[in-house]
Design a protein around this motif. Structure first.
Motif, PDB file in Angstrom:
ATOM      1  N   ILE A 258      54.937  25.371  53.305  1.00 37.91           N
ATOM      2  CA  ILE A 258      55.536  24.390  52.402  1.00 37.91           C
ATOM      3  C   ILE A 258      54.444  23.613  51.667  1.00 37.91           C
ATOM      4  O   ILE A 258      53.290  23.592  52.082  1.00 37.91           O
ATOM      5  N   ALA A 259      54.822  23.011  50.552  1.00 32.00           N
ATOM      6  CA  ALA A 259      53.928  22.051  49.897  1.00 32.00           C
ATOM      7  C   ALA A 259      54.794  20.866  49.529  1.00 32.00           C
ATOM      8  O   ALA A 259      55.965  21.029  49.176  1.00 32.00           O
ATOM      9  N   MET A 260      54.223  19.675  49.658  1.00 34.87           N
ATOM     10  CA  MET A 260      55.053  18.491  49.456  1.00 34.87           C
ATOM     11  C   MET A 260      54.445  17.571  48.400  1.00 34.87           C
ATOM     12  O   MET A 260      53.241  17.389  48.344  1.00 34.87           O
TER      13      MET A 260
ATOM     14  N   ARG B  80      48.677  26.341  46.165  1.00 33.91           N
ATOM     15  CA  ARG B  80      48.746  27.008  47.474  1.00 33.91           C
ATOM     16  C   ARG B  80      49.825  28.066  47.517  1.00 33.91           C
ATOM     17  O   ARG B  80      49.993  28.739  48.523  1.00 33.91           O
TER      18      ARG B  80
ATOM     19  N   GLY C  91      58.073  19.198  58.416  1.00 35.73           N
ATOM     20  CA  GLY C  91      57.404  19.186  59.714  1.00 35.73           C
ATOM     21  C   GLY C  91      56.715  17.867  59.986  1.00 35.73           C
ATOM     22  O   GLY C  91      55.947  17.735  60.933  1.00 35.73           O
TER      23      GLY C  91
ATOM     24  N   PRO D  45      53.219  21.569  60.231  1.00 35.71           N
ATOM     25  CA  PRO D  45      53.465  21.585  58.776  1.00 35.71           C
ATOM     26  C   PRO D  45      52.611  22.632  58.059  1.00 35.71           C
ATOM     27  O   PRO D  45      53.088  23.328  57.161  1.00 35.71           O
ATOM     28  N   LYS D  46      51.359  22.745  58.481  1.00 31.79           N
ATOM     29  CA  LYS D  46      50.444  23.636  57.766  1.00 31.79           C
ATOM     30  C   LYS D  46      50.842  25.107  57.891  1.00 31.79           C
ATOM     31  O   LYS D  46      50.429  25.924  57.087  1.00 31.79           O
TER      32      LYS D  46
ATOM     33  N   ALA E 275      50.269  21.062  44.899  1.00 30.91           N
ATOM     34  CA  ALA E 275      51.318  21.862  45.557  1.00 30.91           C
ATOM     35  C   ALA E 275      51.330  23.294  45.010  1.00 30.91           C
ATOM     36  O   ALA E 275      51.478  24.250  45.772  1.00 30.91           O
TER      37      ALA E 275
END
Lengths: 356, 293
Positions: free
Chosen positions: A77-79, A150, A51, A72-73, A147
């Protein structure tokens, strides 16, 4: 956990299209690796899933929900970034717990999750340090820890090991593999390092100029590359290519020849060679072996370069009838530069591609 | 050989120090002259200017100029006014200009680049050209006070503060600094679920110490030292007058130079104190921006 689905996804910057219609299904819990040369769009595609880049057209689904316009939030997802992107003004504990702080998670719950992540990544002793007091590998652990806490549906890794030295890269590679098994999470991983791709992936996506060249399991790509690009990109040293003329087609296979190569018949093995008059013959360096000098069907030449790696010897051979070829011979072989050599191969392991 | 080179090094060091001392003296002379003169009667002060005595506390030395200056003008009030206007303006300016720069740097919106260009273009407009239109404007502006809506901002603190909060140079400093912050930090925070406000407050501002110091110093000096024309035309009452306008009290028919020097010495004190406290940040900020104060 969630599956990810891309349908006809495109991305343009002004008039320049960088992602040209990608279709891809990533199953729940799968480890998918995007590989390709610099500028092929692999990072852009990952950032679109995250995102961080808009999608020009097409649809992106995460967990069955279209998320094209979702922040994105809110994508679950976690990046993990190549440069770690950990916050220099926060301690490791604060960095790892950042997402939870933002989400307003209760203090005890946050501490429990941070400790759990620290335990998984064996960095309990680092929690009160600042990023400036950590080594590259430790920083990357912090980024991965951030990452993990969460509990995201999808983990996204953007060349996470590129800034580490070779030894550390191998350690972290194994840890990421272990983590995937432990968390059983969907992971999408971008790299230009094919060793990472081959060792970590359930499925590899090879990209070039924003177009998917092939999607498949690592060994499928290695043994059955869909085209010349994939064949050349996967495998190290790269596959040798030779322009050949197709001289005969029969039930047994296709017979090809080249100035440097006497006629050789490749088993058809279900492939469609019908339309070819000229083709490219591909032979992996590992599938070349030393033949007796003067043996029929062998490639004859002189040794131009020798790289002795201990378990393997990479030889660059200048072919007598023109052209060059690289062979990766098993075991250590002290070959002399300029000496004559004959290389043979099993036609069943050679590939034939359309001449471009 | 060793002795020669040691001697050489010593000589070079001595020359370097001599040059530095001379340069320091050149910069210190006005300050020394101001303080020394503030202690002399005007007649002696004028006669001393033709010799080196101008820089020496000799002759009839006393604090009488200070007593006279404090009797002539409410200096404490002027200093307080200037300090108040400076502190409030700088605080508000740092907050609002950093927010604007954050938006210009990180948020995507139509006209972003154009508006930043327009904002920066205001740097080349001299204040004198907009002083009169601005005066007409503020003289009619409404304000919701304790007694309801009133019109006209003249003779207030707000008229000295609000027009100076938005400032292209401060925005520019922040934009340049934000552009150099690693973009991944912002993206990581976004991916972690932070809102833009949270990114501003928890990620970007805690990392902006150097630019905050630079902007605060440049803006403070401007607000404290250079506010003359605008307050001169918008503030007529003594209660809201800043220091630079207060200087006018000493330029009557016969200029009492000793009192002028005493007044200048007093109003310079806060700046010197400010400088001494923030000396390190001050030097670093000037070096980092290449902007001369």
């Amino acid at each position: 956990m969630a599956d990810v689905s891309l349908k006809e996804v495109r991305k343009s910057y002004g008039k320049v299209e960088v992602i040209k219609g990608v279709d891809l299904d990533i199953e729940d819990g799968e480890f998918v690796v995007f590989v390709g040369p610099s500028g092929c769009g692999k990072s852009t595609l990952l950032r679109m899933i995250a995102g961080l880049e808009d999608i020009t057209s097409g649809t992106l689904e995460i967990g069955g929900r279209i998320v094209n316009e979702v922040q994105p939030k809110d994508r679950g997802i976690a990046m993990v970034f190549q440069t770690y992107a950990i916050f220099p003004h926060m301690s490791v504990r604060e960095n790892v717990g950042f997402g939870l702080t933002i989400a307003g998670v209760a203090k005890e719950e946050k501490e429990r999750k941070v400790m759990e992540a620290a335990r998984i990544l064996q960095m309990e002793h680092l929690l009160d340090r600042r990023p400036s007091q950590l080594s590259g590998g430790q920083r990357q652990r912090v980024a991965i820890g951030r990452a993990i806490v969460r509990d995201p549906s999808v983990f996204l890794f953007d060349e996470p090991l590129s800034n580490l030295d070779a030894a550390l890269r191998m350690d972290m590679r194994m840890e990421i593999g272990k983590l995937h098994k432990q968390l059983d999470a969907t992971m999408v991983y971008v790299t230009h390092d094919q060793v990472e791709a081959m060792t970590l992936a359930d499925k590899i996506v090879v990209l070039r100029d924003g177009i998917v060249q092939q999607i498949g399991a690592p060994m499928e790509l290695y043994h059955n590359p869909a085209n010349l690009f994939v064949a050349g990109f996967i495998g190290s040293p790269s596959m040798n290519f030779m322009d050949v003329d197709v001289v005969e087609r029969s039930a047994e296979g296709v017979t090809v020849q080249a100035p440097a190569l006497d006629p050789v018949t490749l088993p058809a093995a279900g492939r469609d060679y019908a339309s070819m008059a000229k083709a490219k013959l591909g032979i992996r360096p590992q599938y070349l072996s030393v033949s007796k000098n003067g043996a029929a069907g062998a490639l004859h030449g002189t040794v131009a370069l020798v790289e002795r790696l201990g378990t393997e010897t990479v030889v660059n051979v200048e072919l007598t009838r023109g052209g060059r070829i690289v062979a990766a011979l098993s075991e250590d072989r002290p070959l002399d530069l300029g000496s004559q050599i004959a290389l043979g191969f099993d036609p069943a392991r050679a590939h034939l591609f359309e001449a471009t | 050989m060793a002795t020669i080179s040691r001697d050489n090094r010593g000589l070079r060091l001595a020359v370097r120090y001599l040059v530095l001392v001379l340069v320091a003296l050149v910069f210190a002379f006005p300050l020394v002259f101001m303080i020394v003169s503030s202690l002399k009667p005007t007649a002696q002060l004028l006669s001393d200017t033709s010799s080196l005595r101008a820089f020496l506390p000799v002759g009839d030395i006393s604090l009488s100029n200070y007593t006279a200056a404090f009797q002539r003008a409410p200096i404490g009030r002027f200093v307080l006014n200037s300090v108040f206007v400076t502190v409030v303006t700088v605080t508000a300016s740092l907050f609002l200009c950093s927010l604007a720069a954050f938006s210009f740097t990180y948020l995507k919106w139509r006209g972003n680049g154009l508006l930043l260009s327009i904002a920066l273009a205001t740097l080349i407009v001299p204040f004198e050209t907009i002083a009169i239109p601005l005066l007409l404007f503020v003289s009619r502006l409404p304000w919701l006070g304790l007694d309801g809506i009133e019109y006209g901002w003249l003779n207030t603190y707000r008229v000295q503060i609000i027009p100076w909060i938005a400032d292209a140079l401060t925005i520019f400093l922040f934009v340049q600094y934000f552009k150099d912050l690693p973009r991944e930090l912002i993206e990581a925070a976004r991916a972690e679920g932070a809102s833009w406000w949270q990114i501003y407050r928890r990620v970007v501002m805690p990392l902006s110490g150097p630019v905050l110091a630079t902007a605060a110093i440049l803006k403070s000096l401007k607000m404290y030292n250079e506010q003359y024309l605008w307050p001169l035309i918008v503030v007529q009452d003594e209660a809201h007058r800043p220091i630079m306008v207060g200087l006018g009290y000493f330029f009557q028919l016969n200029v009492a130079w000793g009192e002028v020097m005493a007044y200048l010495s007093v109003i310079t004190l806060p700046v010197l104190a400010f400088y001494l406290v923030l000396q390190r940040a001050f030097i670093a900020s000037i070096a980092s921006t290449g902007v001369k104060g």
